[in-house]
Design a protein around this motif. Structure first.
Motif, PDB file in Angstrom:
ATOM      1  N   ILE A 143      51.720  30.076  46.545  1.00 16.47           N
ATOM      2  CA  ILE A 143      52.013  31.395  45.991  1.00 16.47           C
ATOM      3  C   ILE A 143      53.528  31.551  45.892  1.00 16.47           C
ATOM      4  CG2 ILE A 143      51.883  33.878  46.366  1.00 16.47           C
ATOM      5  CD1 ILE A 143      49.155  33.467  47.645  1.00 16.47           C
ATOM      6  N   TRP A 148      46.291  42.280  53.388  1.00 17.90           N
ATOM      7  CA  TRP A 148      47.209  42.792  52.377  1.00 17.90           C
ATOM      8  C   TRP A 148      47.313  44.312  52.437  1.00 17.90           C
ATOM      9  CZ3 TRP A 148      46.519  39.231  47.464  1.00 17.90           C
ATOM     10  CH2 TRP A 148      46.971  37.953  47.807  1.00 17.90           C
ATOM     11  N   HIS A 163      44.995  33.671  36.266  1.00 17.72           N
ATOM     12  CA  HIS A 163      44.705  32.812  37.418  1.00 17.72           C
ATOM     13  C   HIS A 163      43.732  31.699  37.026  1.00 17.72           C
ATOM     14  CE1 HIS A 163      43.996  31.978  41.784  1.00 17.72           C
ATOM     15  NE2 HIS A 163      42.855  31.520  41.303  1.00 17.72           N
ATOM     16  N   ARG A 204      44.324  27.762  36.930  1.00 19.10           N
ATOM     17  CA  ARG A 204      43.460  26.951  37.794  1.00 19.10           C
ATOM     18  C   ARG A 204      42.725  25.881  36.999  1.00 19.10           C
ATOM     19  NH1 ARG A 204      38.087  29.759  39.940  1.00 19.10           N
ATOM     20  NH2 ARG A 204      37.465  29.095  37.855  1.00 19.10           N
ATOM     21  N   GLU A 234      57.503  31.304  36.199  1.00 13.76           N
ATOM     22  CA  GLU A 234      57.240  31.010  37.604  1.00 13.76           C
ATOM     23  C   GLU A 234      56.848  32.264  38.406  1.00 13.76           C
ATOM     24  OE1 GLU A 234      56.589  28.484  39.303  1.00 13.76           O
ATOM     25  OE2 GLU A 234      56.577  29.571  41.204  1.00 13.76           O
ATOM     26  N   ARG A 272      53.355  33.224  37.526  1.00 17.00           N
ATOM     27  CA  ARG A 272      52.391  32.304  38.130  1.00 17.00           C
ATOM     28  C   ARG A 272      52.097  32.703  39.581  1.00 17.00           C
ATOM     29  NH1 ARG A 272      51.669  28.774  41.570  1.00 17.00           N
ATOM     30  NH2 ARG A 272      53.770  29.100  42.351  1.00 17.00           N
ATOM     31  N   ARG A 273      53.161  33.110  40.261  1.00 12.96           N
ATOM     32  CA  ARG A 273      53.009  33.495  41.665  1.00 12.96           C
ATOM     33  C   ARG A 273      52.096  34.719  41.805  1.00 12.96           C
ATOM     34  NH1 ARG A 273      55.805  36.846  44.333  1.00 12.96           N
ATOM     35  NH2 ARG A 273      57.360  37.076  42.697  1.00 12.96           N
ATOM     36  N   ALA A 333      48.607  33.733  41.110  1.00 12.26           N
ATOM     37  CA  ALA A 333      48.030  32.994  42.232  1.00 12.26           C
ATOM     38  C   ALA A 333      47.377  33.933  43.235  1.00 12.26           C
ATOM     39  CB  ALA A 333      49.113  32.158  42.915  1.00 12.26           C
ATOM     40  N   GLN A 334      47.835  35.155  43.268  1.00 13.90           N
ATOM     41  CA  GLN A 334      47.277  36.135  44.206  1.00 13.90           C
ATOM     42  C   GLN A 334      46.049  36.843  43.641  1.00 13.90           C
ATOM     43  OE1 GLN A 334      50.620  38.680  44.824  1.00 13.90           O
ATOM     44  NE2 GLN A 334      51.860  37.078  45.758  1.00 13.90           N
ATOM     45  N   TRP A 386      42.831  35.628  42.534  1.00 13.86           N
ATOM     46  CA  TRP A 386      41.691  34.737  42.336  1.00 13.86           C
ATOM     47  C   TRP A 386      40.475  35.578  41.964  1.00 13.86           C
ATOM     48  CZ3 TRP A 386      44.315  35.622  46.799  1.00 13.86           C
ATOM     49  CH2 TRP A 386      43.647  36.244  47.837  1.00 13.86           C
ATOM     50  N   ASP A 421      37.335  36.183  42.768  1.00 11.16           N
ATOM     51  CA  ASP A 421      36.610  37.040  43.715  1.00 11.16           C
ATOM     52  C   ASP A 421      37.305  38.365  43.940  1.00 11.16           C
ATOM     53  OD1 ASP A 421      34.611  35.484  44.405  1.00 11.16           O
ATOM     54  OD2 ASP A 421      35.309  35.022  46.446  1.00 11.16           O
ATOM     55  N   ARG A 422      38.610  38.239  44.141  1.00 13.31           N
ATOM     56  CA  ARG A 422      39.403  39.414  44.458  1.00 13.31           C
ATOM     57  C   ARG A 422      39.460  40.324  43.227  1.00 13.31           C
ATOM     58  NH1 ARG A 422      45.427  40.270  44.661  1.00 13.31           N
ATOM     59  NH2 ARG A 422      45.514  42.265  45.740  1.00 13.31           N
ATOM     60  N   GLU A 474      37.315  40.465  40.855  1.00 12.34           N
ATOM     61  CA  GLU A 474      35.987  41.070  40.682  1.00 12.34           C
ATOM     62  C   GLU A 474      35.878  42.358  41.492  1.00 12.34           C
ATOM     63  OE1 GLU A 474      32.165  38.835  40.963  1.00 12.34           O
ATOM     64  OE2 GLU A 474      31.810  40.090  42.725  1.00 12.34           O
ATOM     65  N   ILE A 513      38.271  44.272  42.552  1.00 15.18           N
ATOM     66  CA  ILE A 513      39.161  45.320  42.043  1.00 15.18           C
ATOM     67  C   ILE A 513      38.628  45.904  40.732  1.00 15.18           C
ATOM     68  CG2 ILE A 513      41.484  45.790  41.131  1.00 15.18           C
ATOM     69  CD1 ILE A 513      42.483  43.506  42.978  1.00 15.18           C
ATOM     70  N   GLU A 572      32.689  37.789  38.469  1.00 16.46           N
ATOM     71  CA  GLU A 572      33.538  36.594  38.442  1.00 16.46           C
ATOM     72  C   GLU A 572      33.211  35.681  37.273  1.00 16.46           C
ATOM     73  OE1 GLU A 572      33.396  34.366  42.056  1.00 16.46           O
ATOM     74  OE2 GLU A 572      34.382  32.625  41.180  1.00 16.46           O
ATOM     75  N   GLN A 574      53.304  43.259  39.058  1.00 17.29           N
ATOM     76  CA  GLN A 574      52.322  43.248  40.143  1.00 17.29           C
ATOM     77  C   GLN A 574      51.388  44.451  39.939  1.00 17.29           C
ATOM     78  OE1 GLN A 574      50.400  41.772  42.829  1.00 17.29           O
ATOM     79  NE2 GLN A 574      52.393  41.011  43.478  1.00 17.29           N
TER      80      GLN A 574
END
Lengths: 571, 713
Positions: free
Chosen positions: A64, A301, B248, B252, B269, B272-273, B276-277, B279, B281-282, B284, B286, B291, B582
């Motif tokens: 990350i 988080w 993501h 992936r 970059e 991408r970071r 990466a947070q 994925w 499942d997460r 879905e 929110i 998924e 974010q």
């Protein structure tokens, strides 16, 4: 303003996220930030470690925060260097490499470590884990397991929880005969009830996994490398490698040594501050909040956000209220979702359950006061997204409990022109019904282009043109040639100076006799009323601009009423 | 086509002053498609709408277009200025001199007592380019106020900011709409063109008929979603998380285009970071999108040879609207689907001239040609055209919502002039807006009809509409079009340009304010020369000859620019910029007291605040009032049946509307269309939380409670 110094012990998913959240709140203007990370990497996504194990991902894929991120954001990272001591009196930390950093605010986010029970024979003479024995927790663990599995024939995973099943699946994928031994009576006992656990077991066995429940491991067998396991019931199993996924323990010793209150983990208040020292915070798996220690990412988080809000003053009242636990996983293609409790706890708890073992489908919901307090979905989990949100938010559930388990209602099917009800909307853009198209055909528009011009059906987005054509053909086929002919009322249409006719959405007509500027003779008015009564015209509307509208006139009566009104108007 | 029965005859004066009417090629008065149509007169001189084979709509019109001619003969038309002599008193008819003298005198007085910025101007995205330009000039030169903004702020400002941030230029679509039919995959986020701009759907239908795939993101299974290959039924306010989740999966599963990212973009970059947070499942959890659908959508877009990402008001009208759009742009960039033929991000903007309206100076921070009012060079360029000292130009002013907030008692704005906007219906937390406007020292409203806002005014100025004056519009493709005059305004009505000219003169302003559209356009061309939105080479003659001209078009020989960015992006280094955004939660989320999500939007038969369309009999009959869409399962639990009156309440206000039960909406979400005022105003409920960059209010997300309004019979 001089900046204060924020030192973060731990560079895992909680620590790095907390720093990101601090930066997002303008924290770089408030703090110089220093981080210590035990592992020699940037921060990576532990959730995706199984991808490393099964070879679908590389370490870069799951990073990350790359080293470049620390450089860009000005966060100083000591990677591969763990903090060994906190001096709260001097407000400094000291690392294994001897680095001493003073702090104004300290965040402990040391996470947890794999718990390897004290099995006999686990360690070699030097106190290291016996070759072939692995924990499953870090990126290095995964690399080690994956490398070893290439030469192994038979692998046993100790622990049938989320991580254990993930590891066992990966080992199977790496070509090993994969076994799981589990202490509890059924797999995933934290997420599933016995019924669900039993079904999962049979499904997994169907995929070639060997499952042994109710087995307490006592000893790792083998001289200088793993050769098998011995159990409390006296049985043994031979194997080349063992992966221990028997849970985790918080890394809270550092807090203990610093004199902080530690129970299962470092005890914090709602601001995520140590209850002993306001300059020390803790988040993640090393923190205990209201008696609970969390191991899933979402709560970590949430905690990181509260910490960031509080420490930056962005929201001085920020308080963590605890998190609701829900997980989803996919093991060997079996999808599973679990949330909250697995068994009813209260006599008023309502349980809704469905099981279809042959297909591996199991659904169970526990509802209290109209809110979801627990749920298990296995096999078919299309409702998981909705249910997990309802669970997270404590949202009111629909009355129809069946709808909680299944998507009810079949997809709309294509209907033939004949089956379609007259009021069915054909052209959405211009609000034209099947009946209106029928009426247009009856009025003499016998091809689609004419019907479209008359009704405007298909003259918007055009997507219904095929249907308009089909309906026109359908009506044209069955329509007798017009005997009495009011000539083609366009929509809306002005036929002559005396009467206007218009097709309505439901296929009936509106007729407006000309009452020029509101002037008509009493005789004309009477005549209009008589005609309306005679033909049972359903509605008479007194319109703006001094006009009278007879609405809902059926097609069959149109010509006759027309004639009589024409006469009335001409009188 | 003939007239709606019941339309009155055209005014005698119009018939006397004008030569016998002839068919006129023009464009629809409503949305950003600006469909071509022909106004055809009958023997009595009454116009009706006929189809016109223009390259955008190709003869298609929605019911709003077909019935548009009814506006020309509406009996509710204002035909004389109105003045309110005392606060709370009635409006009375007045002559133009009296009204204009009064307005000018009061403006002078307020300016003398409180400073120039105390007089605010609120414009509209329905104004022609010429009028938008003139209004900006009027505010800066004749009034000297910084405080001018417009209702486009409520519409496309988030998309504009995100588009500029990524590409260096803000144009709704970087390609002609016909390209939509030719691309392989499309993601439409939070737009429902099947209902809001039906003629556009022919391109989507053609795209699917070619085997293309369409993904629609919407909390409702809208008419557009029903035609999609895949519908992602998001929780309101979670668009940014969804976009990050799609990215993501793209990263992936190796669907990104590393060569494109390396050669033509910057800033990947950090994005991408964040991806990466997120994925699946997460995401879905929110978004509420399963998924497997997230994965499928990413693959549809990533595996297509060409793809477009289009956003609408759904993601844009949020307090993180700019970031939401950036998140979708990030996705398009990472997949290499931008700056290439049949690829790119675009926004399906709403208002007729939302595009042109924001380019020529009625936005608080901008000058003509999409110049920045804070940029000294830009100020000097425009000041030279206007013949004024650059130092005399005011700086950036308040954005729409803030401008209306400043009308509160004790606020900085004491007088407000409103054109082409019905802010009492269209603003968030609308009840407070009405209260503030009532308390102003002076409210001047120009409109065709006595809108809800005009009804509060101290002076109402009846203005010419659409087919009664000349002008140009810029549609969502960036195509500059000509709206031609078909008939004279009714007697007693003046054009906005005439009004601004007369007021400027009364205010003692020496600068030129031409009331003639083509003269005004010539000045606009000069003022835009060298700006991002360069119209210098566009003329009325070229528009007629070429079916519109795409900007930028810097000189007479330039062909115009139908497709942007093929050779590079409009950034200093020519690279598109990723934005590290974010995702955040909505400003207000449901809780025990307000347990449902509320989202708002449109219906086909109405346009914007309904000032015009509610007065078209056929449209009023088709959609006579507001309603709330609710899932039958949710309704059942609340004891609500189809057609019941339901009371909706938020922390801002409360309305009562009828229920419309539909399984096409999420169980946890309610939908109310926003075209009505009074007790049915959706914006009595909405939240005025603003996006930090675009200042867009959060129209699309808030928390609401719903109960049966009356006890069951």
């Amino acid at each position: 303003m001089t900046k204060r110094k924020l030192v973060v012990v731990g560079n895992g998913m909680a620590g790095a996220r907390a720093v990101e959240d601090v930066l997002a709140r303008g924290g770089d203007a408030l703090f110089d930030i220093v981080m210590f990370g035990d592992e020699p990497y940037g921060n990576y996504n532990r959730i995706l470690l199984s991808g490393i194990l099964n070879g679908s991902k590389t370490a870069d894929d799951i990073l990350i925060n790359t080293p470049a991120w620390y450089a860009e954001t000005g966060v100083k990272l000591h990677s591969g260097d763990r903090v060994v001591e906190i001096d709260r009196a001097a407000k400094t930390v000291r690392s294994a490499a001897g680095t001493v950093e003073p702090y104004d605010v300290l965040l402990i986010a040391t996470g947890s470590k794999a718990f390897v029970p004290p099995f006999k024979g686990a360690m070699d003479a030097d106190g290291r884990m016996k070759p072939g024995l692995f924990a499953y927790r870090t990126l290095d663990d995964c690399h080690g397991i994956a490398a070893f599995a290439r030469t192994a024939r038979k692998a046993v995973t100790i622990g049938g929880g989320l991580l254990g099943l993930e590891a066992a699946r990966a080992l199977g994928g790496l070509g090993c005969e994969s076994h799981v031994v589990h202490l509890a009576g059924h797999l995933l006992e934290l997420q599933l009830d016995a019924t669900g656990g039993g079904m999962l077991r049979r499904t997994m066995e169907g995929f070639g996994l060997h499952v042994h429940t109710g087995k307490a491991t006592t000893e790792i067998l083998g001289e200088d490398r793993v050769s098998g396991l011995a159990f409390k019931d006296g049985t043994t199993i031979d194997c080349d490698m063992v992966v221990v996924a028997a849970g985790v323990r918080p890394n809270s010793e550092i807090g203990l040594r610093a004199g902080l209150t530690v129970e299962r983990a470092i005890v914090v208040n709602d601001h995520m501050q140590s209850i002993d020292d306001r300059s020390v915070y803790a988040v993640g798996e090393c923190a205990q909040h209201r008696g609970k220690v969390y191991g899933l990412v979402a709560p970590l988080w949430d905690q990181a956000k509260v910490f960031a809000d509080h420490v930056t003053g962005h929201d001085a009242q920020a308080a963590y209220q605890g998190s609701k636990l829900a997980t989803k996983l996919k093991v060997m293609g079996v999808e599973l979702a679990s949330m909250g409790i697995t068994e009813p706890k209260d006599e008023h708890d309502e349980v809704i359950q469905f099981a279809e073992p042959k297909r591996g489908t199991y659904k169970k919901l526990i509802v209290r006061d109209g809110r979801l307090v627990g749920g298990i979905l296995m096999g078919e989990i299309s409702k998981a997204a909705y249910l997990m949100q309802a669970f997270d938010r404590d949202a009111p559930l629909p009355e129809e409990r069946l709808a909680l388990l299944f998507d009810l209602g079949a997809a709309p099917q294509a209907v033939s022109p004949e089956e379609m009800p007259a009021e069915a909307r054909v052209c959405n853009c211009n609000g034209v019904s099947k009946g209106a198209i029928g009426a247009a055909v009856a009025c003499g528009h016998r091809d689609a282009a004419a019907v479209m011009a008359a009704t405007r059906a298909g003259m918007g987005c055009g997507s219904c043109r095929g249907q308009v054509e089909a309906l026109t053909a359908y009506f044209a086929d069955q329509a007798p040639p017009l005997a009495v002919a009011p000539e083609v009322p366009d929509e809306p249409s002005r036929l002559d100076g005396h009467v206007q006719a218009r097709i309505l959405e439901d296929g009936t007509f509106s007729l407006v006799p000309d009452t020029a500027d509101g002037h008509c003779t009493p005789a004309q008015l009477l005549r209009i009323a008589e005609v309306a009564v005679k033909y049972n015209v359903p509605g008479v509307r007194l319109m703006a601009h001094d006009r009278i509208d007879l609405v809902g006139v059926p097609k069959d009566d149109l010509a006759r009423i027309w004639d009589e009104l024409y006469l009335a108007a001409a009188e | 086509m003939n007239h709606h029965p019941g339309a009155p005859a055209p005014s005698q004066a119009a018939a006397l002053n004008d030569p016998a009417p002839v068919p006129v090629d023009t464009h629809c008065p409503y949305c950003a498609l600006q469909c071509g149509m022909t106004l055809v007169p009958d023997a009595e001189g009454r116009f009706s709408v006929a189809a016109r084979d223009f390259p955008t709509n190709k003869g298609g019109l929605c019911r709003k277009g077909w019935t548009a001619a009814a506006l020309l003969v509406s009996p509710e038309r204002l035909t004389t200025p109105l003045i309110r002599d005392t606060k709370g008193g009635p409006l009375r008819a007045a002559g133009w001199d009296e009204a204009l003298d009064l307005v000018a005198a009061r403006f002078r007085d307020i300016r003398a007592r409180h400073g120039a910025d105390a007089v605010g101007v609120f414009g509209g995205g329905g104004l022609t380019n010429e009028k938008a330009y003139l209004l900006g000039k009027f505010a800066r030169v004749a009034l000297g106020t910084a405080n001018i903004d417009y209702n486009g702020r409520y519409c496309m400002s988030s998309a504009a900011a995100a588009g500029s941030r990524a590409f260096g230029i803000d144009r709704g679509l970087p390609f002609p709409m016909a390209d939509i039919a030719e691309t392989d995959a499309i993601l439409v986020a939070g737009s429902n063109p099947a209902e809001t701009m039906p003629p556009l759907m022919q391109y989507f239908d053609a795209q699917r008929a070619r085997g293309g795939r369409l993904i629609v993101v919407d909390p409702r299974r809208s008419a557009t979603a029903q035609r999609a290959t895949l519908h992602l039924q998001t929780t309101p306010g979670t668009d940014g998380a969804l976009a990050a989740g799609l990215l993501h999966v793209a990263i992936r599963d190796g669907l990104t285009d590393p060569d494109f990212i390396a050669a033509r973009t910057s800033g990947f970059e950090a994005v991408r970071r964040i991806a990466a947070q997120h994925w699946p499942d997460r995401v879905e959890r929110i978004t509420g999108v399963p998924e497997r659908q997230i994965v499928e959508a990413a693959h549809i877009l990533g595996e297509a040879a060409t793809a477009m990402v289009l956003t609408g008001r759904g993601p844009e009208q949020q307090s993180q609207g700019v970031d939401n759009v950036s998140a979708f742009i990030n996705l398009a960039l990472a997949l290499g689907k931008a700056g290439r033929p049949l690829c790119g991000w675009g926004t399906l903007t709403g208002q007729g001239n939302g595009q042109g309206g924001r380019e020529h100076g009625q936005k608080a921070d901008q000058l003509p040609g999409y110049r920045k009012i804070a940029d000294p060079r830009h100020r000097a360029e425009v000041a030279a055209v206007w013949g004024v000292d650059p130092a005399s130009l005011p700086g950036p002013g308040l954005s729409a919502t803030e401008l209306l907030d400043a009308t509160a008692p004790g606020g900085a704005v004491k007088a407000l002039m409103v054109l082409a906007s019905n802010v009492v219906v269209s603003s968030p937390a609308a009840a407070r807006v009405a209260e503030n406007l009532r308390g102003l020292e002076l409210l001047v409203v120009s409109d065709l009809f006595l809108s809800e806002t005009a009804a509060l005014a101290d002076v109402v100025l009846p203005t010419a509409q659409w087919a009664e004056e000349d002008g140009t519009m810029t549609n969502l493709e960036g195509r500059v079009l000509r709206r031609a005059r078909a008939q004279a305004p009714p007697p007693g009505v003046r054009t906005d340009a005439e009004v601004l000219q007369a007021l400027a003169r009364r205010l003692g302003c020496a600068a030129d304010f031409s009331a003639d559209a083509e003269t005004g356009f010539a000045e606009l061309r000069r003022a835009s020369r060298g700006g991002l939105a360069d119209y210098a080479g566009i003329s009325y003659a070229r528009i007629a000859a070429e079916d519109g001209v795409f900007w930028p078009c810097p000189d007479d020989d330039h062909p115009g620019t139908p497709r942007l960015f093929l050779d590079g992006f409009a950034t200093p280094d020519g690279r598109a910029r990723f934005a590290a955004v974010q995702p955040r939660p909505a400003a207000e989320v449901p809780d025990d007291d307000f347990p449902y999500w509320l989202t708002t939007g449109r219906v086909m038969g109405q346009y914007q605040s309904g000032t015009q369309t509610r007065r078209v009999p056929e449209l009023a009959a088709a959609e006579p009032s507001a309603f709330v869409e609710i899932h039958p399962q949710t309704a059942r639990g609340l004891g609500l049946a189809e057609g019941d009156m339901a009371r909706l309440t938020t922390r801002r206000g409360s309305i009562a509307v009828r229920t419309r039960l539909t399984p096409a909406i999420r169980l946890d979400t309610l939908f109310v269309p926003f075209h009505w005022g009074d007790g049915q105003s959706a914006n009595a409920l909405t939240h005025a939380a603003l996006d930090p960059i675009s200042r867009m209010p959060e129209f699309k997300v808030c928390a609401v409670r719903i109960v049966r309004d009356a006890p069951p019979p």
